[in-house]
Design an enzyme around this catalytic site. Sequence first.
Site, PDB file in Angstrom:
ATOM      1  N   TYR A 293       3.648 -37.697   0.830  1.00 55.06           N
ATOM      2  CA  TYR A 293       3.358 -38.025  -1.080  1.00 55.06           C
ATOM      3  C   TYR A 293       1.965 -37.213  -1.267  1.00 55.06           C
ATOM      4  O   TYR A 293       0.531 -37.087  -0.365  1.00 55.06           O
ATOM      5  CB  TYR A 293       2.786 -39.185  -0.714  1.00 55.06           C
ATOM      6  CG  TYR A 293       1.686 -39.910  -1.989  1.00 55.06           C
ATOM      7  CD1 TYR A 293       2.942 -40.727  -2.664  1.00 55.06           C
ATOM      8  CD2 TYR A 293       0.865 -40.158  -1.855  1.00 55.06           C
ATOM      9  CE1 TYR A 293       1.829 -41.308  -4.141  1.00 55.06           C
ATOM     10  CE2 TYR A 293      -0.090 -41.358  -2.817  1.00 55.06           C
ATOM     11  CZ  TYR A 293       1.016 -41.412  -3.988  1.00 55.06           C
ATOM     12  OH  TYR A 293       0.495 -42.126  -5.104  1.00 55.06           O
TER      13      TYR A 293
ATOM     14  N   ASP B 179      -2.252 -30.965   2.668  1.00 53.82           N
ATOM     15  CA  ASP B 179      -2.657 -31.757   1.698  1.00 53.82           C
ATOM     16  C   ASP B 179      -3.331 -32.601   3.167  1.00 53.82           C
ATOM     17  O   ASP B 179      -2.729 -33.338   4.070  1.00 53.82           O
ATOM     18  CB  ASP B 179      -1.528 -32.532   1.511  1.00 53.82           C
ATOM     19  CG  ASP B 179      -2.125 -34.368   0.783  1.00 53.82           C
ATOM     20  OD1 ASP B 179      -3.957 -34.549   1.205  1.00 53.82           O
ATOM     21  OD2 ASP B 179      -1.500 -34.675   0.204  1.00 53.82           O
TER      22      ASP B 179
ATOM     23  N   LYS C 197     -10.565 -39.924   0.843  1.00 57.92           N
ATOM     24  CA  LYS C 197     -10.814 -40.883   2.400  1.00 57.92           C
ATOM     25  C   LYS C 197     -11.847 -40.832   2.490  1.00 57.92           C
ATOM     26  O   LYS C 197     -12.792 -41.090   2.392  1.00 57.92           O
ATOM     27  CB  LYS C 197      -9.461 -40.776   3.400  1.00 57.92           C
ATOM     28  CG  LYS C 197      -8.288 -41.253   1.935  1.00 57.92           C
ATOM     29  CD  LYS C 197      -7.664 -41.604   3.152  1.00 57.92           C
ATOM     30  CE  LYS C 197      -5.775 -42.155   1.825  1.00 57.92           C
ATOM     31  NZ  LYS C 197      -5.347 -43.071   1.178  1.00 57.92           N
TER      32      LYS C 197
HETATM   33  N1  HOZ Z   1      -0.789 -43.894  -1.544  1.00 58.48           N
HETATM   34  C1  HOZ Z   1      -2.108 -45.023  -0.204  1.00 58.48           C
HETATM   35  C2  HOZ Z   1      -1.750 -44.958   0.898  1.00 58.48           C
HETATM   36  N2  HOZ Z   1      -0.696 -44.166   1.290  1.00 58.48           N
HETATM   37  C3  HOZ Z   1      -2.319 -46.735  -1.305  1.00 58.48           C
HETATM   38  C4  HOZ Z   1      -3.946 -46.981  -1.913  1.00 58.48           C
HETATM   39  C5  HOZ Z   1      -3.703 -48.183  -2.116  1.00 58.48           C
HETATM   40  O1  HOZ Z   1      -2.888 -49.814  -2.113  1.00 58.48           O
HETATM   41  O2  HOZ Z   1      -4.684 -48.677  -1.973  1.00 58.48           O
END
Ligand code: HOZ
Length: 427
Positions: free
Chosen positions: A144, A239, A267
């Site tokens: 992702y 990434d 992050k």
């Molecule tokens: N896509 C985010 C973690 N892989 C989720 C982030 C969220 O829901 O705050």
Amino acid sequence: MNRAQSEALFAEALKYIPGGVNSPVRAFRAVGGQPFFVNHAGGCKLQDVDGNELIDYVLTWGPAILGHAHPKIIAAVKAAADHGTSFGIPNPFEVTMAKMICELVPSVRKVRMTNSGTEACMSAIRLARGFTKRDKIIKFDGCYHGHADSLLVRAGSGALTFGNPDSAGVPAAFTQHTIVLPYNDFEAVTAAFAANQDQIAGIIIEPVPGNAGLYLPKPGYLEFLREITASHGSLLIFDEVMTGFRLAKGGAQERFKITPDLSTFGKVIGGGLPVGAFGGRAEIMDYLAPLGPVYQAGTLSGNPLAMAAGIANLQELLATDAYAKLEQLGAQLAAGMRDAAKSAGVPVQFNQCGSMFCGYFTDQPVHNLADAMHSDRERFKRYFHGLLDSGVYLAPSQFEAGFLSTAHTATDIEKTVSAAAKVLRTL
Ligand code: HOZ
């Protein structure tokens, strides 16, 4: 566990926010039930609005590597806010942050800040295409890279959790240059390069994928990707939004000793404020406007509060024996969880890399998305709720990684393992 206040808030949220949440996985739909609302967090604990306390392994999806509300981050943000929240013109924090990233990650010679990991990956792809003058990008299923159109193909995280790895609203024409391959499959990559001679701008990869649970690169896989991209004049993009400054001070690339051409971050470098960054070789980065022809911008990019929080986070990580502690905690958790599953007679593959982890309910090793899909998700749901009721919060989806912070202690891990042991016996 009383969750009356959370339930009332969620009922209200559902009226005004689609699904009641601002990011889909938070809605708990993959595990059933309703999300809880939090108004306080400190160290490794979350406190919900009903006063329940939880040991947190989500850590705001990774940024809180020092735990929540670390005093140095809070002080840095307060001090920065006293001088203004955004200037829209360069501020000194941006220079400090860029210099820190370049010093910690040797493959990054120049870096640009964004407001999220999504923006960072989207921009890195545009830059790779502009620099190589090629259109095609390879990504791996289950990885992702945020929710930009061309990357939302067989994507992990929420897209996978809700069974929409190819989102509606993304025209096929926008993804026709995205080649999706299985992770850890050497031959598939060789074949893709053979079939698309001189057309592949680059490979984007989570070096340790953490958006379909967590699995690790097979020995030699990242080296192979480095070699094949270099030999075809394509770029290798790591990434490191999740792994950056987490799996080592220089991220997964330091841990696995690989030098990518471009990297993306987020992050940890925001210390819990919205942030992203992408960087890499200077001659590639200089292709960005205003020096070069690839456009990329952002009103709040390099925001002083986000920079101050991120700098404080990185400084504290470097000033302490943070990484050794995170390794220890990760090893303790993995050993405990594997023992607990074995004693309960429940087949679990507990994958772990430093302070990231994921348990899959299957007796087969998990090396890629197809393996991850064998996990018994009904069992995961019961496990998730069993732990939640025991005061332990995991991500509400099988397809997310768990995170540890330096605020977790050996005792927190013991409590977690003993709660898990009890829950596993009921599955
Ligand atoms: N896509 C985010 C973690 N892989 C989720 C982030 C969220 O829901 O705050």
